[in-house]
Design an enzyme around this catalytic site. Structure first.
Site, PDB file in Angstrom:
ATOM      1  N   GLU A   1      36.087  31.379  31.614  1.00  0.00           N
ATOM      2  CA  GLU A   1      35.692  31.674  32.994  1.00  0.00           C
ATOM      3  C   GLU A   1      34.333  31.068  33.324  1.00  0.00           C
ATOM      4  O   GLU A   1      33.424  31.738  33.809  1.00  0.00           O
ATOM      5  CB  GLU A   1      35.696  33.190  33.237  1.00  0.00           C
ATOM      6  CG  GLU A   1      37.109  33.773  33.122  1.00  0.00           C
ATOM      7  CD  GLU A   1      37.185  35.274  33.381  1.00  0.00           C
ATOM      8  OE1 GLU A   1      36.175  35.960  33.213  1.00  0.00           O
ATOM      9  OE2 GLU A   1      38.263  35.742  33.739  1.00  0.00           O
TER      10      GLU A   1
ATOM     11  N   ASP B   1      44.927  40.671  30.956  1.00  0.00           N
ATOM     12  CA  ASP B   1      43.579  41.157  31.214  1.00  0.00           C
ATOM     13  C   ASP B   1      43.544  42.634  31.554  1.00  0.00           C
ATOM     14  O   ASP B   1      43.403  42.987  32.721  1.00  0.00           O
ATOM     15  CB  ASP B   1      42.958  40.352  32.365  1.00  0.00           C
ATOM     16  CG  ASP B   1      41.471  40.643  32.514  1.00  0.00           C
ATOM     17  OD1 ASP B   1      40.905  41.308  31.635  1.00  0.00           O
ATOM     18  OD2 ASP B   1      40.887  40.183  33.509  1.00  0.00           O
TER      19      ASP B   1
ATOM     20  N   GLU C   1      38.661  48.914  35.580  1.00  0.00           N
ATOM     21  CA  GLU C   1      38.725  47.741  36.468  1.00  0.00           C
ATOM     22  C   GLU C   1      40.068  47.632  37.185  1.00  0.00           C
ATOM     23  O   GLU C   1      40.123  47.475  38.402  1.00  0.00           O
ATOM     24  CB  GLU C   1      38.449  46.465  35.670  1.00  0.00           C
ATOM     25  CG  GLU C   1      38.594  45.205  36.516  1.00  0.00           C
ATOM     26  CD  GLU C   1      38.229  43.940  35.757  1.00  0.00           C
ATOM     27  OE1 GLU C   1      37.783  44.027  34.601  1.00  0.00           O
ATOM     28  OE2 GLU C   1      38.380  42.851  36.343  1.00  0.00           O
TER      29      GLU C   1
END
Lengths: 651, 651
Positions: free
Chosen positions: A267, A346, A374
């Site tokens: 990323e 993820d 998240e």
């Protein structure tokens, strides 16, 4: 500001004597001064094994000692009648034994012997805290509990009272390692290993009191950012020298540094690939610098192409971690730990277990979980993750009665959900996730519902019936969350960027490699060897074959592995489409029930807690409604097929 | 930093004499000192009408004067042989006449008489500039040209050189009003009318030199934020007194203040609805405070429910402005101008003209356009908006040969695209939008392609062939943009928040009221009276009937007014679906052609300009490709119908 005492608030002990010396024995003495006493004629003694004969139950203790010893963290607890002894080889074991007794004292029978040793050696929490708030992500990346407890205004906080409170909480559940800063190491945090070292040392000292090793996330490009080197090539002698000197300086002020955490070539973070070097080259560079001091490198395997073209159906992000790291297996130094996210994508509410966790053979690795919610409701929605983590830990990596993830992992890491909100975790009930994480890290066979009882009993002063009702409300909340969000393991469908709330197509045309490929005929990602990306082939048989076939694939993962028509029939006789509708109606209804049950007991809680939980349940109901309706409408518009039970689906 | 001289950089005049006095004559004298001279035997004289007889062409000038006079802004230009006279009643007319000659001098024949008067009295630019950068929107909301030219570090900039340059640019195209701050007035900007007044006065002085009135956007809740009043109720005597005193203080330092711009009860901004008062009550409050000083209130009609539920098909955002303001028509003070966005939604690349612009009868109103390319490529993509604005201005509001929008509007307002980038507008070619806006505001019948020629000639030193090629590249770029973005007038489909790039479903389940309702059978919004929201009924006949029928509705607006099946056949014999595919392939191909043509002339431009434009064309091509492929794939997945020409549509 009043800080919530969390689960150490209601526990109490009778008088305790200590037959031990050393720093952690001092910590226990200080703890005892804070613990409320109960009147009780039980005499509690804490001792190191060398002084066990000073206690009345030395024979029971010695008889209980396992052949391989207790290790640095294990302990024995023995009770007979009015005598109770906790014995350990050294400080950390004693500390964990102390907390064990604190937790279970009121539940212990009068004849009781237990030997406890942690199943996993390193039990860590990673903080994604930023020294300087990130313009988009804020003070804590994916943080939903206020600001950082470590950093404020670009510096380590002056008053460490709260950090000490946090260290206590962690020690009480057996956590022995903390990484204090975000794996995305920006300019300011890069300087934690230089100008902020005196402050890092202050933090390390507080954690040291509770037997917790401090780790730092480091920037692989630090040699370029902090010196006039024009390279960070891991094989360049100047870079090697630079890191060696950097580690030496850190150890001058933090002699027991745990080590480094690194997110590299991921990323948009820098890494060894820039120099045509491998992850092994990169990790070994840091490992060799840390080795003289006993430090460890946690090197993250969350590596994939984050600039994927959605048109490119030949690339599958799920394959990436395995494809990157399996070829390097065995090429890492002994003090490298590869940090592997539990699933191949993820931290979704449902994913298969990453094949790396079964297939790495020659390299130490850590399982990485996410306590901060998240993708699982962001501490707005109640989502007790204990059952999910336990499922992952107990996953049979061979598919045939072989080693579980818990058996194989040398360390366990999770992203913390703690911030500077008064109640630590934003949603008061989200404390239970932190608690369960620590307890499962120690004992992966622990029962998640029992852990909820433990946590609730240690958190609220309430009667057993209320506690049972609260536990009942919470226990299945992960599956409820799964039901009202992305269906059948397909994942994502979250709002881009924020990752809260639904956006069915939010990532469908993005560069992130997370797609569902829904069209008017069907939905799901073909990851089979026969016709898809071949991801199923990363598992050994019989797992590979099980996932490969649409008929044997676990249905909760059906759309993760297969693209199926809407009229594909599941084992319950319903079509995939009807299952999507059903689970979404059910998930919403379950939240409604949770809220109703909560309202019935809410007035037994203190006003601050009641308000905190009630407000969040209302928000969760609204969120579940959005998920239900957006997902159902989306698939109705695509398929044109109505709900067989004629419930409301908006057109 | 070098600042691009923009279109005043290449123009030149022979020697000029001035027969006039006053502040603006002084400005012209200063201008003349900056203008490069050309050798030429023409004698140019500028004069006020009172002194016209001092010039050789006074007879020509007097013969040309219209019966109704020139007004404060009109002028006559007369040339015979080597004499050229510009005459006006007063300073502003003279200034505009001066710029007229500057612009056209080299194109004027030797026998030439023209009378110019602006078609629209107030020609304004609104800046959405923030005194303190907004955490999400930055220094300039929807700004794509760097920071604010007015504000930096929470204050008005010290050096006003650039503001003066901007005032020149605006005066040269006839702009006579500027609102300096964002209509979303946050805490810091609320104080522009108090602590920042000395600085506001400095800005007003610079604009005054160029005949431009300064306006301020104000916060309707200012009485509460700036004093201890607990209400902003427009009928409360204390509130009335507060505003009266506030305006008086502003006028002490800006005696020629234009007035206020107000966004109230819109997108979470405060307004009179909180107190159960009407927009008329709110606007009149401010109008009465401004009236003693000749000031005007621009009250925006961009009012709608921004917390809409996507499930609610009975609410149509397109109806909102009309539904809110038509019932109040005639209830506003004379110095109120209702500011109406050109379309019923929000500055889309294609929308019908707002019915308010035809239907307000008793209230002055302004047409509002957007020069900054929020939804039209953000100064990354070339999108010359002149043709679009002209279409809007020339729209026949009766549908039967009656008054156009330009005939009816008393003012024209547009959101500026200028920031502190060296070339003012980010994309160098986006200067043409600012230029065309000013020229169309003065003369709504101006030909957009001719305006491009004017702008290019005044901007680049280049041969006629190159200019023609550049103009050819730019002229149709709006229709190209329309083709590769949202189809057939359906609008939006942009990335939420940023509004750049495609996200077909980005707003489909949002609270913003902008939906396309695509399903497996068809797409579009039914706004008919017969079966839809009834929006078509806000137009008079024959417009209402024309929009109501799928057969007479202009096809570029088909999906704005109708939900149609994919196989609905258009006048060209193609289905709606095939039209979507065709226009998207065509739009992309056109960008490719633009880029190719640009490359062929790029080396005739200075390196900075070449680089600026080339980089943006590359970005535009990538953007057009995303739009083409995401829109085509989206509709292919929904409809299952392939492209009849078998071009690549990703599955």
């Amino acid at each position: 500001m009043t800080v919530d005492p969390c689960w150490l608030g209601t526990q109490r002990l009778p008088e305790v004597t200590i037959h031990a010396s050393g720093a952690l024995a001092q910590t226990i003495r200080a703890e005892l001064r804070q613990t409320r006493r109960i009147r009780n004629d039980v005499e509690v003694a804490l001792c190191t094994l060398g002084r066990v004969r000073e206690t009345p139950l030395w024979q029971e203790v010695e008889a209980a000692l396992p052949d391989e010893g207790l290790g640095a963290e294990g302990f024995v607890v023995a009770r007979r009648g009015n005598n109770l002894v906790v014995a350990a080889e050294a400080g950390r074991g004693l500390l964990y034994g102390y907390f064990y007794v604190l937790r279970y004292f009121e539940w212990m029978t009068s004849e009781f012997v237990v030997v406890e040793r942690p199943a996993i050696a390193i039990r860590m929490l990673d903080h994604w805290d930023n020294l300087v708030p990130h313009p988009r992500m804020g003070a804590v990346e994916r943080g939903y509990s206020g600001g950082s407890i470590f950093f404020r205004d670009g510096r380590v906080v002056a008053d460490l009272t709260r950090v000490r409170g946090y260290a206590r909480l962690l020690a009480s559940i057996g956590i022995n390692a903390v990484a204090i800063n975000n794996v995305n190491v920006h300019a300011a945090e890069t300087r934690l290993i230089t100008e902020h070292l005196p402050d890092v040392s202050r933090l390390a000292a507080v954690f040291r009191e509770y037997g917790i090793a401090l780790y730092l996330s480091v920037n692989f490009a630090a040699p370029m950012e902090l010196s006039d080197l024009d390279t960070a090539d891991p094989l360049d002698p100047r870079v090697i020298r630079w890191w060696s000197a950097a580690v030496s300086r850190v150890h001058d002020v933090v002699p027991d540094l745990g080590g480094f955490v690194v997110k590299a070539d991921s990323e948009n973070r820098p890494g060894p690939h820039v120099y045509d070097r491998t992850h092994a080259d990169g990790a070994n560079l840091l490992a060799r610098a840390l080795a003289p001091y006993g430090g460890t490198v946690f090197w993250r395997c969350f590596v994939y192409d984050s600039h994927q073209d959605w048109r490119d159906r030949s690339t599958d992000r799920a394959r990436a971690a395995y494809d990157h790291f399996i070829p390097l297996d065995g090429r890492f130094e002994d003090n490298v730990v590869l940090q592997v996210k539990h699933g191949p994508l993820d931290f979704q509410a449902r994913e298969p277990v990453s094949p790396l966790l079964g297939e790495l053979q020659e390299t130490r690795f850590a399982l990485e979980l996410q306590v901060t919610q998240e993708y699982t409701g962001q501490q707005k929605d109640l989502c007790y993750l204990g059952p999910w983590w336990r499922e992952i830990l107990q996953f049979d990596t061979t598919g045939a009665g072989g080693a579980t993830v818990a058996d194989r992992t040398k360390a366990i890491v999770a992203v913390s959900n703690v911030g500077d909100d008064a109640n630590w975790t934003g949603h008061k009930l989200a404390q239970s996730n932190l608690y369960a994480y620590g307890r499962l890290a120690w004992d992966p066979s622990a029962d998640p519902v029992s852990l909820l009882h433990e946590w609730a009993a240690a958190t609220f002063a309430m009667d057993d019936r209320t506690r049972s009702e609260l536990v009942a409300i919470m226990a299945d909340s992960w599956r409820t969350y799964e039901r009202y969000t992305a269906p059948l393991g397909v994942g994502f469908m979250v709002s881009p960027g924020s990752h809260y709330g639904p956006s069915v197509n939010g990532y469908e045309y993005s560069a992130w490699g997370t797609y569902h490929f829904a069209d008017r005929n069907g939905v799901g990602v073909d990851r089979t060897v026969a016709t898809g990306s071949g991801f199923t082939g990363q598992y050994p048989e019989p797992l590979a074959g099980r996932y490969e076939s649409v008929y044997t694939c676990p249905e909760e993962l059906l759309l993760f592995f297969h693209h199926v028509p809407y009229d594909h029939v599941l084992q319950n006789g319903r079509t995939v489409l009807q299952q999507i509708y059903d689970t979404h109606f059910q998930g919403y209804d379950e939240v409604e029930t949770m809220l109703t049950r909560w309202k019935a007991i809410a007035d037994r809680f203190e006003p601050v807690t009641r308000e905190n939980i009630s407000t969040r349940f209302e928000g969760q109901l609204a969120n579940a409604r959005e998920w239900r309706d957006q997902v159902n409408t989306y698939f109705y518009r695509l398929s044109g097929i109505p709900d067989s039970e004629r419930r409301t689906i908006y057109h």
